[in-house]
Motif scaffolding. Structure first.
Motif, PDB file in Angstrom:
ATOM      1  N   LEU A 193     -13.086  92.868 -41.249  1.00 38.32           N
ATOM      2  CA  LEU A 193     -12.562  92.717 -42.615  1.00 38.32           C
ATOM      3  C   LEU A 193     -11.476  91.640 -42.660  1.00 38.32           C
ATOM      4  O   LEU A 193     -11.463  90.793 -43.562  1.00 38.32           O
ATOM      5  N   LEU A 194     -10.601  91.636 -41.673  1.00 42.76           N
ATOM      6  CA  LEU A 194      -9.533  90.637 -41.627  1.00 42.76           C
ATOM      7  C   LEU A 194     -10.103  89.232 -41.429  1.00 42.76           C
ATOM      8  O   LEU A 194      -9.600  88.254 -42.005  1.00 42.76           O
ATOM      9  N   LEU A 195     -11.169  89.123 -40.627  1.00 42.94           N
ATOM     10  CA  LEU A 195     -11.816  87.821 -40.431  1.00 42.94           C
ATOM     11  C   LEU A 195     -12.509  87.361 -41.716  1.00 42.94           C
ATOM     12  O   LEU A 195     -12.523  86.168 -42.039  1.00 42.94           O
ATOM     13  N   GLN A 196     -13.090  88.315 -42.437  1.00 42.68           N
ATOM     14  CA  GLN A 196     -13.820  87.993 -43.665  1.00 42.68           C
ATOM     15  C   GLN A 196     -12.901  87.466 -44.755  1.00 42.68           C
ATOM     16  O   GLN A 196     -13.324  86.686 -45.619  1.00 42.68           O
ATOM     17  N   LEU A 197     -11.637  87.862 -44.716  1.00 40.58           N
ATOM     18  CA  LEU A 197     -10.677  87.455 -45.750  1.00 40.58           C
ATOM     19  C   LEU A 197     -10.645  85.950 -45.949  1.00 40.58           C
ATOM     20  O   LEU A 197     -10.656  85.447 -47.072  1.00 40.58           O
ATOM     21  N   LYS A 198     -10.571  85.226 -44.852  1.00 38.13           N
ATOM     22  CA  LYS A 198     -10.438  83.762 -44.947  1.00 38.13           C
ATOM     23  C   LYS A 198     -11.729  83.122 -45.435  1.00 38.13           C
ATOM     24  O   LYS A 198     -11.709  82.209 -46.266  1.00 38.13           O
ATOM     25  N   SER A 199     -12.869  83.624 -44.952  1.00 40.85           N
ATOM     26  CA  SER A 199     -14.140  82.977 -45.288  1.00 40.85           C
ATOM     27  C   SER A 199     -14.556  83.211 -46.741  1.00 40.85           C
ATOM     28  O   SER A 199     -15.299  82.420 -47.315  1.00 40.85           O
ATOM     29  N   ARG A 210      -7.747  84.436 -59.127  1.00 43.69           N
ATOM     30  CA  ARG A 210      -7.737  84.962 -57.767  1.00 43.69           C
ATOM     31  C   ARG A 210      -7.654  86.493 -57.722  1.00 43.69           C
ATOM     32  O   ARG A 210      -7.384  87.068 -56.668  1.00 43.69           O
ATOM     33  N   THR A 211      -7.920  87.154 -58.849  1.00 46.41           N
ATOM     34  CA  THR A 211      -7.803  88.620 -58.883  1.00 46.41           C
ATOM     35  C   THR A 211      -8.752  89.279 -57.885  1.00 46.41           C
ATOM     36  O   THR A 211      -8.365  90.228 -57.186  1.00 46.41           O
ATOM     37  N   ASN A 212     -10.002  88.801 -57.819  1.00 44.61           N
ATOM     38  CA  ASN A 212     -10.961  89.386 -56.878  1.00 44.61           C
ATOM     39  C   ASN A 212     -10.491  89.218 -55.438  1.00 44.61           C
ATOM     40  O   ASN A 212     -10.643  90.130 -54.610  1.00 44.61           O
ATOM     41  N   TYR A 213      -9.938  88.038 -55.131  1.00 43.16           N
ATOM     42  CA  TYR A 213      -9.448  87.805 -53.771  1.00 43.16           C
ATOM     43  C   TYR A 213      -8.254  88.709 -53.462  1.00 43.16           C
ATOM     44  O   TYR A 213      -8.153  89.272 -52.366  1.00 43.16           O
ATOM     45  N   HIS A 214      -7.358  88.885 -54.441  1.00 45.05           N
ATOM     46  CA  HIS A 214      -6.219  89.788 -54.228  1.00 45.05           C
ATOM     47  C   HIS A 214      -6.695  91.227 -54.031  1.00 45.05           C
ATOM     48  O   HIS A 214      -6.081  91.993 -53.284  1.00 45.05           O
ATOM     49  N   GLN A 215      -7.806  91.584 -54.667  1.00 48.44           N
ATOM     50  CA  GLN A 215      -8.337  92.937 -54.490  1.00 48.44           C
ATOM     51  C   GLN A 215      -8.842  93.126 -53.056  1.00 48.44           C
ATOM     52  O   GLN A 215      -8.646  94.192 -52.465  1.00 48.44           O
ATOM     53  N   VAL A 216      -9.478  92.099 -52.503  1.00 47.66           N
ATOM     54  CA  VAL A 216      -9.935  92.190 -51.112  1.00 47.66           C
ATOM     55  C   VAL A 216      -8.725  92.231 -50.160  1.00 47.66           C
ATOM     56  O   VAL A 216      -8.741  92.929 -49.146  1.00 47.66           O
ATOM     57  N   GLN A 217      -7.667  91.496 -50.495  1.00 51.76           N
ATOM     58  CA  GLN A 217      -6.431  91.604 -49.725  1.00 51.76           C
ATOM     59  C   GLN A 217      -5.896  93.038 -49.761  1.00 51.76           C
ATOM     60  O   GLN A 217      -5.392  93.547 -48.761  1.00 51.76           O
ATOM     61  N   LEU A 218      -6.030  93.679 -50.926  1.00 50.93           N
ATOM     62  CA  LEU A 218      -5.603  95.078 -51.057  1.00 50.93           C
ATOM     63  C   LEU A 218      -6.417  95.979 -50.134  1.00 50.93           C
ATOM     64  O   LEU A 218      -5.844  96.866 -49.471  1.00 50.93           O
ATOM     65  N   PHE A 219      -7.740  95.771 -50.080  1.00 49.32           N
ATOM     66  CA  PHE A 219      -8.569  96.559 -49.162  1.00 49.32           C
ATOM     67  C   PHE A 219      -8.056  96.423 -47.731  1.00 49.32           C
ATOM     68  O   PHE A 219      -7.880  97.411 -47.018  1.00 49.32           O
ATOM     69  N   LEU A 296      -8.187 101.691 -34.601  1.00 51.54           N
ATOM     70  CA  LEU A 296      -9.332 100.824 -34.896  1.00 51.54           C
ATOM     71  C   LEU A 296      -9.053  99.337 -34.682  1.00 51.54           C
ATOM     72  O   LEU A 296      -9.985  98.565 -34.458  1.00 51.54           O
ATOM     73  N   LEU A 297      -7.791  98.950 -34.777  1.00 50.68           N
ATOM     74  CA  LEU A 297      -7.450  97.530 -34.661  1.00 50.68           C
ATOM     75  C   LEU A 297      -7.532  97.047 -33.224  1.00 50.68           C
ATOM     76  O   LEU A 297      -7.247  97.795 -32.271  1.00 50.68           O
ATOM     77  N   LYS A 298      -7.896  95.777 -33.088  1.00 51.40           N
ATOM     78  CA  LYS A 298      -7.935  95.125 -31.781  1.00 51.40           C
ATOM     79  C   LYS A 298      -6.642  94.336 -31.570  1.00 51.40           C
ATOM     80  O   LYS A 298      -5.949  94.022 -32.547  1.00 51.40           O
ATOM     81  N   PRO A 299      -6.301  93.993 -30.337  1.00 50.47           N
ATOM     82  CA  PRO A 299      -5.078  93.189 -30.117  1.00 50.47           C
ATOM     83  C   PRO A 299      -5.081  91.879 -30.906  1.00 50.47           C
ATOM     84  O   PRO A 299      -4.050  91.440 -31.417  1.00 50.47           O
ATOM     85  N   GLU A 300      -6.274  91.272 -31.048  1.00 45.53           N
ATOM     86  CA  GLU A 300      -6.365  89.996 -31.780  1.00 45.53           C
ATOM     87  C   GLU A 300      -6.312  90.194 -33.293  1.00 45.53           C
ATOM     88  O   GLU A 300      -6.333  89.207 -34.053  1.00 45.53           O
ATOM     89  N   SER A 301      -6.260  91.455 -33.741  1.00 47.72           N
ATOM     90  CA  SER A 301      -6.174  91.713 -35.183  1.00 47.72           C
ATOM     91  C   SER A 301      -4.761  91.494 -35.725  1.00 47.72           C
ATOM     92  O   SER A 301      -4.593  91.161 -36.908  1.00 47.72           O
ATOM     93  N   TYR A 302      -3.753  91.671 -34.877  1.00 52.70           N
ATOM     94  CA  TYR A 302      -2.372  91.637 -35.368  1.00 52.70           C
ATOM     95  C   TYR A 302      -1.931  90.251 -35.869  1.00 52.70           C
ATOM     96  O   TYR A 302      -1.205  90.163 -36.865  1.00 52.70           O
ATOM     97  N   PRO A 303      -2.341  89.152 -35.206  1.00 45.68           N
ATOM     98  CA  PRO A 303      -2.035  87.833 -35.807  1.00 45.68           C
ATOM     99  C   PRO A 303      -2.687  87.654 -37.182  1.00 45.68           C
ATOM    100  O   PRO A 303      -2.120  86.993 -38.061  1.00 45.68           O
ATOM    101  N   LEU A 304      -3.866  88.272 -37.375  1.00 46.53           N
ATOM    102  CA  LEU A 304      -4.532  88.185 -38.678  1.00 46.53           C
ATOM    103  C   LEU A 304      -3.764  88.976 -39.736  1.00 46.53           C
ATOM    104  O   LEU A 304      -3.694  88.565 -40.901  1.00 46.53           O
TER     105      LEU A 304
END
Length: 552
Positions: A193-199, A210-219, A296-304
């Motif tokens: 999900l965190l990777l999908q945010l940027k793409s 940008r309301t839809n994008y802010h909603q995904v940020q909320l997720f 559930l988070l991976k170590p590489e998730s925290y920079p994201l």
């Protein structure tokens, strides 16, 4: 001749619109919506074919065809999508039933039946709904795809939804993208999900909204247990959400943070909501709470997550620069200096009409307009009163629209007192400077100047010339906007401020080009008002920053 020019302009506007539609259709990935291609070619053929007889006929025929075959279905399509998003399926079905006769291509003929399946699912008849939608599993139409995804959502079958969406090679529809991101969070795929945010940022921010994008940020923030980020989004970019929706997502964030007791307590306070669909969502969430994000988070998730935090903070900064225009209705604005200025200008205009009837045409302009020779003779009030007088209704309307649309932005950033001061002081200072220039020009031998400079000096040669209008004050207001946007761009690194600064700079250049090419518009009033607006705003905001540093 004027009518011919308008027909000429409309003819090429219709042609350009159809050409762009053909280009966009051919550039779109497969399967292409060929119906739009066929209709654009048909409208072009009708328009150019009729042009052999008469351009006037071509505009009428092409304009009607363009409106019925392109504009109405395009606007209707957006309306159907908005109604489906709000789960108002009955209205969406009736609208789709009418529109399919204007666009019998690209599976539009099936849309009423597809939307009917959504109605059945909402009523609880999932089995019949699925049997209908099974026929459209491979349909490329966005309504069919949204309907299938929505039935998964109604059943809270997030794993099934994720599996189905992963079979799609390209997710271009904003609603499907949002469903995909929500499904990733619901099923515990937080890193994905965190990777999908940027793409998906570009696809979810089309048209500048940008309301839809802010909603995904909320997720992402909620399922990752970032309670403070969720609160920032709900108090900033997503403050339009109803209170119960905000509490729901705050509870999800508490679950993600591992605070199950706080989350459950908050959700139980929402069970009295009268909306049956919302009650089902609460009941499902209490029975199936999200897992703590830490597991559930991976170590590489925290920079994201750190990048998400920066983006949300920047989004809150950008929010104050996203729109220069006032979009709230008057009755929702409360007391506003901007509205006060609008009504003062209207009042002065009405007083001028009354005076015209009682004394004679142009009485108010003769009495209170800015005339240098009269000011020098002792009628000093003209420097102030001229900024509230307008020649005719068109002059008044143009200035009032500018004040109403742009003034609230300045008032919001500077405050009521500073905005009023910049507005009045810019207009008065422009008039004073113009008085000095006109006085200095009297007796000056303009023949010694090069010929190209004559149009710059024409306005200030005669001391008996009259100036009226709010243009100097309005340009002072625009000067304030320039300073606010430039500082937002350079100091707060706001992308929205940079884009708006570029836009307002283009408008200023266009305004000066019009001024210099017209003898009925005062270039000096506009130019001087802009300069004083910039200087006064710099001075006022500099003092405010000083006082803020002293307090800190």
């Amino acid at each position: 001749m004027a009518f011919l020019n308008w027909y000429f302009l409309l003819f090429y506007c219709i042609s350009l619109s159809c050409g762009l539609l053909i280009f966009r259709t051919l550039r779109s990935p497969s399967p292409r919506p060929k119906g739009w291609l066929y209709k654009a070619i048909l409208v072009l053929a009708l328009t150019w074919g009729t042009n052999f007889f008469s351009m006037q006929s071509a505009v009428w025929v092409g304009g009607i065809a363009w409106g019925l075959l392109v504009v109405v279905p395009s606007v209707g399509l957006r309306q159907i999508q908005a109604l489906i998003y709000r789960q108002n399926y009955q209205k969406a079905r009736f609208l789709a039933f009418g529109l399919r006769y204007l666009h019998p291509f690209d599976d539009w003929w099936s849309q009423p039946k597809i939307i009917w399946a959504l109605e059945l699912a909402k009523q609880g008849d999932i089995a019949q709904s699925k049997s209908i939608l099974t026929q459209y599993e491979t349909s490329p139409g966005f309504v069919a795809q949204q309907a299938i995804a929505t039935v998964y959502v109604m059943q809270f079958d997030w794993a099934g939804l994720l599996q189905w969406l992963q079979t799609k090679s390209h997710l271009r529809d904003p609603l499907l993208l949002m469903y995909y991101c929500r499904a990733l969070g619901e099923t515990g795929h937080l890193h994905e999900l965190l990777l999908q945010l940027k793409s998906c940022e570009k696809a979810l921010s089309r048209g500048g909204d940008r309301t839809n994008y802010h909603q995904v940020q909320l997720f992402a923030a909620a399922f990752c247990g970032e309670v403070k980020l969720v609160e920032q989004l709900l108090s900033g970019c997503l403050s339009i959400y109803p209170n119960e929706i905000q509490q729901f997502w705050q509870a999800i964030a508490w679950y993600g943070a591992g605070e199950k007791r706080i989350a459950a307590k908050q959700l139980k306070t929402l069970t009295e909501n009268p909306d049956s669909e919302f009650k089902k969502a609460i009941a499902f969430r209490l029975q199936h709470p999200p897992q703590p994000a830490e597991k559930l988070l991976k170590p590489e998730s925290y920079p994201l997550i750190a990048a998400l935090t920066r983006n949300i903070n920047q989004g809150n900064i950008d929010r104050s620069y996203q729109s220069l225009l006032e979009r709230r209705p008057i009755y929702k604005q409360g007391f506003s200096i901007n509205l006060f200025l609008v009504f003062i200008n209207i009042g002065v205009f009405v007083a001028g009409i009354v005076l015209n009837f009682k004394v004679g045409r142009g009485a108010l302009i003769d009495l209170a307009g800015f005339t240098p020779v009269a000011v020098v003779a002792g009628e000093w009030w003209r420097i102030f009163t001229a900024t509230f007088i307008h020649v005719d209704f068109a002059h008044l309307l143009t200035n009032l629209l500018t004040i109403y649309l742009l003034g609230s932005f300045v008032e919001r950033h500077l405050g009521k007192g500073r905005y009023l001061f910049v507005y009045i002081a810019s207009g008065v200072a422009a008039m004073l400077t113009l008085l000095i220039l006109v006085s200095a020009a009297q007796g000056f031998d303009f023949s010694i100047l090069p010929r190209w400079s004559l149009f710059l000096t024409e306005e200030i040669r005669f001391s008996y010339r009259q100036w009226v209008g709010a243009s100097g004050s309005i340009m002072g207001m625009i000067g304030a906007i320039v300073v606010i946007l430039f500082r937002g761009w350079r100091r707060e690194h706001s992308t929205s401020a940079r884009k708006q600064f570029q836009l307002i700079s283009g408008i200023i250049i266009l305004q000066f080009a019009i001024d210099l090419s017209s003898t009925n518009v005062s270039f000096y009033s506009h130019f001087l008002g802009l300069i004083f607006g910039i200087l006064l705003t710099l001075l006022l905001t500099r003092e405010r920053r000083k006082s803020q540093r002293l307090k800190s």
